[in-house]
Design an enzyme around this catalytic site. Structure first.
Site, PDB file in Angstrom:
ATOM      1  N   ARG A 126      -3.014  16.365 -20.087  1.00 53.95           N
ATOM      2  CA  ARG A 126      -1.778  15.269 -19.397  1.00 53.95           C
ATOM      3  C   ARG A 126      -1.926  15.465 -17.906  1.00 53.95           C
ATOM      4  NH1 ARG A 126       0.888  17.007 -23.785  1.00 53.95           N
ATOM      5  NH2 ARG A 126       0.742  15.701 -25.781  1.00 53.95           N
ATOM      6  N   LYS A 148      -4.678   5.672  -7.565  1.00 46.99           N
ATOM      7  CA  LYS A 148      -4.916   4.683  -8.414  1.00 46.99           C
ATOM      8  C   LYS A 148      -6.148   5.125  -9.170  1.00 46.99           C
ATOM      9  CE  LYS A 148      -2.986   0.462  -7.286  1.00 46.99           C
ATOM     10  NZ  LYS A 148      -3.335  -1.088  -7.040  1.00 46.99           N
ATOM     11  N   GLU A 190     -12.834  -3.374   3.762  1.00 46.44           N
ATOM     12  CA  GLU A 190     -11.693  -2.866   3.511  1.00 46.44           C
ATOM     13  C   GLU A 190     -10.951  -2.396   4.833  1.00 46.44           C
ATOM     14  OE1 GLU A 190      -9.963  -2.759   0.592  1.00 46.44           O
ATOM     15  OE2 GLU A 190     -11.316  -2.890  -0.917  1.00 46.44           O
ATOM     16  N   LYS A 231      -3.247   3.229   4.680  1.00 45.92           N
ATOM     17  CA  LYS A 231      -3.284   3.262   3.379  1.00 45.92           C
ATOM     18  C   LYS A 231      -2.086   4.427   2.931  1.00 45.92           C
ATOM     19  CE  LYS A 231      -5.257   2.898  -1.196  1.00 45.92           C
ATOM     20  NZ  LYS A 231      -6.101   2.665  -2.009  1.00 45.92           N
ATOM     21  N   GLU A 241       3.278   0.990  -6.873  1.00 46.20           N
ATOM     22  CA  GLU A 241       3.046  -0.381  -6.729  1.00 46.20           C
ATOM     23  C   GLU A 241       4.323  -1.141  -7.384  1.00 46.20           C
ATOM     24  OE1 GLU A 241      -0.914  -1.868  -7.700  1.00 46.20           O
ATOM     25  OE2 GLU A 241      -0.421  -3.733  -6.753  1.00 46.20           O
ATOM     26  N   ARG A 245       3.186  -1.768  -1.918  1.00 47.11           N
ATOM     27  CA  ARG A 245       1.803  -1.536  -1.919  1.00 47.11           C
ATOM     28  C   ARG A 245       0.958  -2.586  -2.419  1.00 47.11           C
ATOM     29  NH1 ARG A 245      -0.485   3.945  -4.786  1.00 47.11           N
ATOM     30  NH2 ARG A 245      -2.660   3.277  -4.903  1.00 47.11           N
ATOM     31  N   ASN A 249      -3.613  -5.421  -1.864  1.00 46.06           N
ATOM     32  CA  ASN A 249      -4.674  -6.277  -2.548  1.00 46.06           C
ATOM     33  C   ASN A 249      -4.819  -7.608  -1.911  1.00 46.06           C
ATOM     34  OD1 ASN A 249      -4.554  -4.758  -4.850  1.00 46.06           O
ATOM     35  ND2 ASN A 249      -2.584  -5.250  -5.548  1.00 46.06           N
ATOM     36  N   HIS A 252      -7.833  -9.363  -2.703  1.00 48.96           N
ATOM     37  CA  HIS A 252      -8.489  -8.601  -4.064  1.00 48.96           C
ATOM     38  C   HIS A 252      -8.112  -9.517  -5.191  1.00 48.96           C
ATOM     39  CE1 HIS A 252      -8.967  -5.236  -1.608  1.00 48.96           C
ATOM     40  NE2 HIS A 252      -9.402  -4.806  -2.774  1.00 48.96           N
ATOM     41  N   HIS A 256     -11.398  -9.970  -7.318  1.00 44.92           N
ATOM     42  CA  HIS A 256     -11.605  -9.444  -8.372  1.00 44.92           C
ATOM     43  C   HIS A 256     -12.002 -10.672  -9.552  1.00 44.92           C
ATOM     44  CE1 HIS A 256      -8.814  -5.764  -7.969  1.00 44.92           C
ATOM     45  NE2 HIS A 256      -9.968  -5.568  -7.535  1.00 44.92           N
ATOM     46  N   HIS A 271     -18.155  -4.976  -4.640  1.00 46.18           N
ATOM     47  CA  HIS A 271     -16.416  -5.171  -4.358  1.00 46.18           C
ATOM     48  C   HIS A 271     -15.943  -5.550  -3.232  1.00 46.18           C
ATOM     49  CE1 HIS A 271     -12.271  -4.364  -4.889  1.00 46.18           C
ATOM     50  NE2 HIS A 271     -12.394  -3.670  -3.868  1.00 46.18           N
TER      51      HIS A 271
END
Lengths: 372, 372
Positions: A126, A148, A190, A231, A241, A245, A249, A252, A256, A271
């Site tokens: 965990r 992330k 980016e 960032k 998020e 945040r 994106n 994105h 995506h 990407h």
């Protein structure tokens, strides 16, 4: 010898705060940088066959010099490694290596290795300590910062994962010299994104100085540091998020969908290229919605083209699915809320915002037109 | 009709706070209890073949009456379902059902279904809303409270997982009437544990009133509520198990080793039975280390035997591995720090504490003797 990085960015997340060291020679000094911060004497290092062939040796040597035992695992390179099967391989390796709570799992590689390894570190016991050593520009300025992690699912990219912050990020700028021009450009998308989100001055600086950034040296380290700081600032304000945040994106949601439409085939699209096309589309769509001027969209597209990035869907080799299928890929995207479409749009240079009530019909018409 | 539960326990975790409703008839009223708290209109319900056969119908009906669409998935019953393969099945199901951030994933079943489903909810889109409807005593008083989720690994139990708090827990006491006596007793081991950790009065109350708790009615609801409150109090103080929360592992380090040694074969040993033997061993080991009296160990064992729980390793059917192998299972346990052994030991009735420097050699000698 104490470790002096050319630049250090602090990510302020209370008890989960950590440093990003940026500069040359960091892999060779990783052992000292890590031993001065973590007590553990066992480290699992996850890498891929390309990166491992070059950097696993020097990293292992540097860790061993600090009395740290290294348990390496080398995986295939490529986006397909972000799968449940490889996640299981990594967690199994980390458990077999008996990595305990004070030890750490190290990701040595690009975004794929970082996302997969961070996810594994986030779920073993965990939550196990985690160090990022990103070796691509994309990973250094984006995926290694902010916690992330995740893998891809049949239904879409990054749909399975956790938030798990690293304890340390070592962005060794020497690793960028072995990137292909295409990979470097993809990461640059980016970098440009941070300017377009809320740093118009930085975008203008890039328009003037991008050749120096591509050449290496101080301009490159500056661009990486500004990107990491940008960032880090957003993540510090909105770790999970819930709002702000989402601005990260920009480009994105379209991007995506295009990655999904090309089945994550890096021969067709990587990407950062998807993000480049996506940012261009986001600015064009903002103009179409009368939010920003068409001139801004043209200016953004011109800069991305200047550095050699694709900006149009018809630049992607091979056939794209119909606009309806692209829209479907967008609606399965994890940023959907109650069936409405959420996009990052803009009101001007560096004036991006979250638009969470975009009509699907407008997007469909726009995609039909742009797909050609 | 507003939902009135016989008892409500509030788990105070700031923005992750939630209620545990305890009492009869809650499954039949689940729709109203959920709709009054969550906006989502799509719910994935994960259950097992035994529990689903009885309760999936009434639950679906109750949710449908509130306009909630139900996407059920029925898995095999048993500990082996806490695997990577089934985790993948659940995440795939949840993604296919297009569960979005305001919707929820519901676990309808015992600890296995709750742990697996909670883990899946914790990693789909990096965290999806989650509702626990625990149908065993063990799940109601322990696993459904506190946000620990996970699956088993080849190397040990619960070694892979995340902390993911539910948004609501519905502990319907009617479901306990269909438990086998063995299952009910196994859950009771965790009830007794809360007394042994730090509630000597509660343990004494159980010594006097355990027959009423087994018979059902108000004494049973009281025992469940005290247990949930006890766990909620610990979790509120130490959500991520950095210290205090470790006390909840009283009896679990020995217990997990015995479960591993019997390959999680429920015909030989179920979790609560392992905890019962483990708590007895922890009190005996505390006496051996001159921390508490042998009389206390005898008193604890007498109560656990009175309710019909096993307290000795030689009560486990079939052959156990040698003490060395049991010790190995303990050292792979996730509570290990830097090779030292951590146990929850006691100084008296309800005076448990974390002992994190227990010599492995003492444990080995003790295990050899007790294994017989």
């Amino acid at each position: 010898m104490s470790i002096e990085a050319a630049s250090t960015v602090h990510v302020d997340l209370g008890e989960r705060s950590y440093d990003i060291l940026i500069g040359p020679g960091l892999i060779g000094n990783a052992g000292e940088a890590i031993a001065s911060r973590l007590k553990g004497k066992r480290m699992a290092v996850i890498t891929d066959e390309h990166v491992g062939a070059i950097y696993l040796g020097p990293l292992t040597e540097s860790l061993a010099a600090q009395g740290i035992s290294v348990h390496p695992l080398t995986l295939p390179a490529g986006e397909k490694t972000k799968s449940f099967a490889h996640l299981m391989t990594v967690t199994d390796h980390v458990l077999d290596a008996k990595i305990e709570r004070n030890d750490a799992v190290i990701a040595l590689g690009g975004g794929v290795i970082g996302d997969l390894t961070g996810f594994a570190a986030g779920i073993v016991r965990r939550g196990t300590r985690f160090i990022q050593i990103p070796t691509s520009l994309l990973a250094q300025v984006d995926s290694s910062v902010g916690g992330k992690t995740g893998i891809n699912a049949r239904q879409g990219k990054n749909l399975i994962g956790v938030f798990h912050q690293p304890d340390l990020v070592l962005a060794d700028s020497d690793t960028l010299t072995t990137l292909s021009p295409r990979e470097f450009r993809a990461g640059y998308a980016e970098v440009a994104k941070y300017g377009l989100i809320d740093k118009p001055d930085f975008f203008e600086w890039l328009e003037t100085n991008w050749r120096d950034v591509f050449a290496g040296g101080d301009a490159r380290i500056h661009a990486i540091a500004v990107s990491c700081q940008a960032k880090a600032d957003v993540v510090a304000k909105d770790e999970r998020e819930n709002g702000l945040r989402a601005l990260l994106n920009l480009g994105h949601t379209f991007g995506h969908a295009l990655e999904a439409a090309t089945a994550y085939d890096s021969a067709r699209l990587v990407h950062g290229e998807g993000v480049s096309i996506g940012m261009t589309l986001a600015h064009q769509f903002s103009a179409r919605m009368n939010l920003a001027s068409p001139d801004l969209a043209a200016r953004v597209e011109a800069h991305l083209r200047a550095v050699g990035l694709p900006t149009r869907m018809d630049e992607i080799p091979g056939e794209l699915p119909p606009a309806e299928i692209l829209l479907e890929a967008i609606t399965q995207d994890k940023k959907v809320k109650s069936g409405k479409l959420t996009f990052i749009l803009t009101r001007g240079l560096g004036e991006s915002f979250v638009a969470d009530d975009v009509p699907a019909s407008e997007v469909l018409t726009f995609l039909r037109e742009k797909r050609g």
